[in-house]
Scaffold this active site. Structure first.
Site: not given
Length: 381
Positions: A71-72, A152, A180, A201-202, A238, A328
């Site tokens: 997200g960052t 958040n 979020q 994703a986390h 990659t 974070c």
């Protein structure tokens, strides 16, 4: 000692089905997706299948999904590239945003000389949307509005569709940090005219280090990361192959179980609110906890006592993981900028509890008993 994890706004446990989907890409299907031989073609196909699946769940086109490191990076790309490539001269945001947004805006000020307007924050943590409309209507400069869908730390929800439509009316670009809320709420990009969305994703039981930027078709951005033509020329390097496949699988699972998990977690949040009110005199809740609020987050303000400074530590010793605010910021002990903007009493202990599909009612009950012991309330047996 039983361990209880109530810091899911920081990160979630990976779903076993997500790991299962990733393992073949770690073990057998290891080809570079940019290679033209069969090994590369197979992994390229896996990436594009994930992109297509995510796009379908957002009612977007696959070309609007750019995979990132999380997200960052997605927030940074949307904000800085809007200034560099799309002619943005004025950014409108709020002091409650995640640092990924706040620091990107600071960088845009330095690098591109953009003007910034900060929206006023109401006592319950919601933003002054009348002020937003006034600012949008005040001049004809190219503007970008950057407001998170859900905070958040306190969980307040932005009426994202209303804000998107307002931005469209005044021809402003709209970026929303949806880290979020992705995987927790349905988001239809055909119904909500937002230009940029960020995902990590986390936050919904996927792997760390991968996410995506939704970028509305027609907005031409130059690469933010240079070095190759990956991501259809939008991001060099990659690809995080197994991360992307894990992201795709986690997103599918989240959407297939969304209502079930929403009902379960909302019930836990309501239960914790009612039990805290009943058991701890003087307890309060930061933000609009019982109103328009993210169902996975509850920010609790405990009355001042001699153990206020040690509450998080005491919970950790008891095997309970929670947060004093945003997690974070690489272990920084600085006070929360969100709670500071709300004018929260600094003598009170403020703790964020955040829940997931794996959280149980029994864990909430045990946590409340530990809180009572920590504060010094006698527990009846």
């Amino acid at each position: 000692m039983k361990k209880i994890y109530l810091d899911n706004a920081a990160t979630t446990a990976m779903d076993p089905l997500v790991l299962e989907a990733m393992l073949p890409l770690m073990k057998e299907d290891f080809g570079n997706p940019s290679s033209t031989h069969s090994f590369g073609r197979k992994t390229r196909s896996a990436i594009e299948a994930a992109r297509k699946s995510i796009a379908a769940l957002l009612n977007a086109s696959p070309g609007e999904i750019i995979f990132t490191s999380g997200g960052t990076e997605a927030d940074n790309t949307a904000i800085l590239c809007s200034c560099r490539d799309l002619g943005v001269k004025h950014i409108i945001s709020s002091p409650l945003e995640h640092h990924a947004v706040l620091h990107s805006i600071e960088e845009a000020e330095k690098a591109y000389g953009v003007k910034v307007t900060w929206l006023n924050v109401k006592g319950n943590g919601h933003l002054d949307l009348e002020q937003l409309e006034q600012v949008l209507a005040a001049d004809e400069e190219k503007k970008l509005v950057s407001l998170m869908h859900a905070n958040n730390e306190i969980g307040n929800l932005l009426p994202i569709k209303k804000v998107a439509e307002m931005c469209k009316q005044y021809q402003a670009l709209f970026h929303s940090d949806t880290v979020q809320t992705m995987g927790h709420y349905p988001i239809d990009t055909k119904v909500i005219p937002v230009d940029f969305l960020a995902c990590g994703a986390h936050k919904f039981h996927g792997p760390k280090g991968v996410g995506f930027l939704f970028r509305r078709e027609g907005l031409k951005l130059e690469p933010f990361v240079h070095g190759g033509a990956q991501e259809r020329g939008h991001r060099g390097g990659t690809e995080n192959l197994y991360g992307i496949v894990g992201l795709g699988k986690a997103f599918e699972i989240a959407h297939s179980e969304m209502q079930e998990h929403m009902d379960h977690i909302s019930g836990l949040k309501r239960f914790m609110i009612e039990r805290l009110k009943a058991e701890i005199p003087g307890v309060q809740f930061n933000g609009d906890a019982e109103g328009s609020s993210l169902y996975t987050v509850l920010n609790v303000s405990f009355p001042p006592n001699e153990k206020s400074d040690m509450m998080l530590f005491s919970l950790d010793i008891a095997g309970i993981a929670a947060s004093g605010g945003s997690a974070c910021s690489s272990g920084s002990n600085k006070g929360s900028h969100v709670l500071g903007a709300l004018g929260v009493d600094p003598t009170r202990s403020n703790i964020r509890f955040s829940f997931s599909k794996y959280t149980t009612k029994e864990e909430i009950e045990h946590t409340i008993e530990i809180l009572k012991q920590t504060i010094g309330i006698v527990v009846a047996h």
